[in-house]
Design an enzyme around this catalytic site. Structure first.
Site, short mmCIF file in Angstrom:
data_model
loop_
_atom_site.label_atom_id
_atom_site.label_comp_id
_atom_site.label_asym_id
_atom_site.label_seq_id
_atom_site.Cartn_x
_atom_site.Cartn_y
_atom_site.Cartn_z
N GLU A 168 0.85 -0.99 -0.02
CA GLU A 168 0.10 -0.14 0.05
C GLU A 168 1.17 1.55 -0.29
O GLU A 168 1.14 1.94 1.04
CB GLU A 168 -1.05 -0.06 1.20
CG GLU A 168 -1.90 -1.08 1.82
CD GLU A 168 -3.00 -0.89 2.21
OE1 GLU A 168 -2.69 0.04 2.95
OE2 GLU A 168 -3.97 -1.56 2.00
N GLU B 13 -5.62 -8.06 -0.65
CA GLU B 13 -7.14 -7.97 0.33
C GLU B 13 -7.75 -7.91 0.46
O GLU B 13 -8.39 -6.69 -0.58
CB GLU B 13 -5.42 -6.86 1.54
CG GLU B 13 -4.17 -7.17 1.69
CD GLU B 13 -3.74 -5.39 3.13
OE1 GLU B 13 -4.49 -4.77 3.71
OE2 GLU B 13 -3.00 -5.95 2.54
P1 P53 Z 1 -6.71 -2.59 9.62
C1 P53 Z 1 -6.27 2.07 5.85
C2 P53 Z 1 -6.54 1.44 4.84
C3 P53 Z 1 -6.84 0.87 3.78
C4 P53 Z 1 -6.19 -0.20 4.17
O1 P53 Z 1 -6.90 -2.42 7.92
C5 P53 Z 1 -5.13 0.09 5.21
C6 P53 Z 1 -5.11 1.34 6.29
C7 P53 Z 1 -4.15 0.89 7.52
O2 P53 Z 1 -5.11 0.98 8.61
O3 P53 Z 1 -4.55 -0.98 5.55
C8 P53 Z 1 -4.46 -2.48 4.91
O4 P53 Z 1 -6.01 -3.60 9.98
C9 P53 Z 1 -3.31 -2.96 5.40
C10 P53 Z 1 -2.88 -4.31 6.25
C11 P53 Z 1 -4.57 -3.80 7.03
C12 P53 Z 1 -5.83 -4.15 6.48
O5 P53 Z 1 -5.74 -3.38 5.48
O6 P53 Z 1 -7.29 -1.44 9.85
O7 P53 Z 1 -2.29 -3.63 4.45
O8 P53 Z 1 -1.99 -3.98 7.13
O9 P53 Z 1 -3.96 -4.65 8.40
C13 P53 Z 1 -6.86 -3.76 6.85
O10 P53 Z 1 -8.22 -3.11 9.95
#
Ligand code: P53
Length: 477
Positions: free
Chosen positions: A178, A376
């Site tokens: 990201e 993801e």
């Molecule tokens: P969490 C923000 C917006 C979109 C994806 O996020 C993001 C974030 C950062 O918070 O992160 C990605 O755990 C990232 C992962 C993360 C996952 O999305 O905040 O690549 O490390 O855990 C979900 O709910």
């Protein structure tokens, strides 16, 4: 080519990151990473970044969910679900504890040998991110993180060691997770996790972000070139957080700003995929007088290190309205995003927008004509455990709706997609908030926000559901 279903070799699976799962933060020679100096937070209150590890402070990533000790059991569960692919990252600080050493740490290298061997034994393809929000904290303190050009060398050393060591075990790689999340440069979290930047002067933040991102893009392009030399069969991708941005209304000013916002958030992928900065960014840097350190040698490196595929995360869409005081269409994520009234949100305010996923896949494929890899997608929610069972129908609903839209993108729109790995197949520590209770998994982990618990694993109802999705190639959702 048959487009009536998911391809036979489609890589179904799940994705985690080292710092959110492994724990063992200071074992077997591992150094302190940026994730190791962040406290817990919650929705609406950012995680606190401390100056090093402070005695008596609680850091949720130090133990995470102990994947370091449980990886065999966890991979066995993934195999039971029929995973074809498993994405994780290599903790940079296990390999180079401080980041600037000449020699890697053998114990760290050995751990990933064991993990990848286990994946291969189970017939699971490892998909590996090199930098997933976990750069060595020493590089922050001693060099100012990716604000310093020297980090290009530290990263390429790390990448080279990993490519050499795992060249017969890993085929799919990604350089920076990201990389575009830091477009939200007003957030300390975004700048720190992506680039190891600590910028206190507000007027400096945006320029600092673009400068660090440039060094990362150069480091990524060099890594792609090095990787292809080490093993020409490597598939090396970039990774962007794909949050499509809609105009709030059909007012031309809103439409124009939405278009600019997409340029700002996705130029990273332009550079990765095309090997050059788009003209809109060059014009923007000039208008803002950023005077970035971008050399001709850098531009040459970028042109020779383009990626093989676009890795992406998809969780949500954004919606934007142009404020009256913004006739020049500057993009300020912290100020201009608005609620989309057609879309529900999760408890953490993330818009739940499956059609936006189809739109996002089309947008990226139209723009780059490169294969996409959805690395993801998932739904963070509080789970309730009752009589040792967890019924997470809300998670099944979210994933089902998104997989349906991905299928439309493949079958009806002709988008080329390598695979789909859901986020956090095993409950892990949230990156954004440091909470344990924002769960994504098919497998529950008995651990609470304060770190207490047995760390026992319990499959949820989504476990059987996803196993069936994979077994039927996405026919039964
Ligand atoms: P969490 C923000 C917006 C979109 C994806 O996020 C993001 C974030 C950062 O918070 O992160 C990605 O755990 C990232 C992962 C993360 C996952 O999305 O905040 O690549 O490390 O855990 C979900 O709910």
């Amino acid at each position: 080519m048959s487009l009536d279903k998911f391809p036979e070799d489609f890589l179904w699976g799940g994705a985690i990151a080292a710092h959110q799962a492994e724990g063992a933060w200071n074992r077997d020679g591992k150094g302190i990473s940026v994730a190791d100096v962040m406290s817990g937070g919650k929705h609406g209150s950012e995680r606190v970044i401390t100056a090093g590890v402070i005695d008596g402070m609680y850091y949720p990533n130090h133990d995470a969910v102990r994947f370091y000790d449980h990886y065999k059991e966890d991979l066995e569960y993934f195999s039971e679900m029929g995973f074809k692919a498993f994405r994780t990252s290599i903790a940079w600080t296990r390999i180079f504890p401080k980041g600037d050493e000449a020699e890697p740490n053998e114990q760290g290298l050995k751990f990933y040998d064991d993990v990848f061997d286990e994946c291969i034994r189970l017939g699971i393809e490892p998909v590996i991110t090199l930098a997933h929000f976990e750069m060595p904290y020493h590089l922050v303190e001693a060099y100012g993180g990716f604000g310093n050009r020297k980090c290009i060398d530290f990263f390429t050393n790390f990448a080279t060691v990993c490519f050499e060591r795992y060249k017969h075990k890993v085929k799919y790689w990604m350089t920076f997770n990201e990389i575009n999340n830091q477009t939200n440069y007003k957030s300390d979290f975004a700048l720190f996790t992506n680039s190891g930047l600590r910028i206190h002067d507000d007027s400096e933040r945006e320029r600092a972000m673009y400068q660090a991102a440039h060094y990362e893009l150069v480091a990524s392009a060099l890594a792609v070139r090095i990787g292809h030399k080490i093993n020409p069969d490597f598939k090396i991708g970039c990774m962007v957080a794909m949050c499509p941005i809609y105009p709030n209304t059909s007012k031309p000013e809103d439409v124009m700003l939405a278009s600019v916002a997409m340029q700002r958030r996705l130029y990273f992928a332009d550079v990765h995929a095309r090997g050059a900065y788009p003209r809109n960014m060059i014009a923007y840097f000039e208008r803002k007088n950023f005077n970035l350190d971008i050399t001709d040698v850098d531009l040459d490196i970028l042109s020779k290190g383009t990626v093989d595929y676009i890795g992406l995360s998809y969780y949500m869409s954004f919606t934007i309205a142009n404020p009256h005081d913004n006739p020049q269409f500057d993009y300020d994520e912290s100020r201009m995003l608005v609620k989309n009234h057609y879309i529900k949100t999760s408890k953490w305010g993330w818009a739940i927008d499956p059609v936006g996923f189809r739109y996002a896949l089309n947008w990226l494929y139209d723009r780059y004509q490169l294969p996409l890899f959805v690395v993801e997608n998932g739904y963070g929610e509080h789970d309730v455990i009752k009589d040792n069972t967890i019924s997470d129908d809300y998670r099944i609903d979210y994933l089902r709706e998104h997989i349906i839209q991905m299928k439309h993108a493949i079958v009806e729109d002709g988008v080329e997609i390598i695979g789909y790995t859901t986020w956090g197949p095993l409950d892990i520590v949230s990156a954004g908030t440091g909470e344990m209770s924002k769960r994504y998994g098919f497998i529950y982990v008995d651990r609470s926000d304060d770190g207490t618990g047995t760390y026992k694993r319990i499959p949820k109802s989504s476990f059987d559901w996803y196993r069936n999705v994979i077994a039927t190639h996405g026919d039964v959702l």
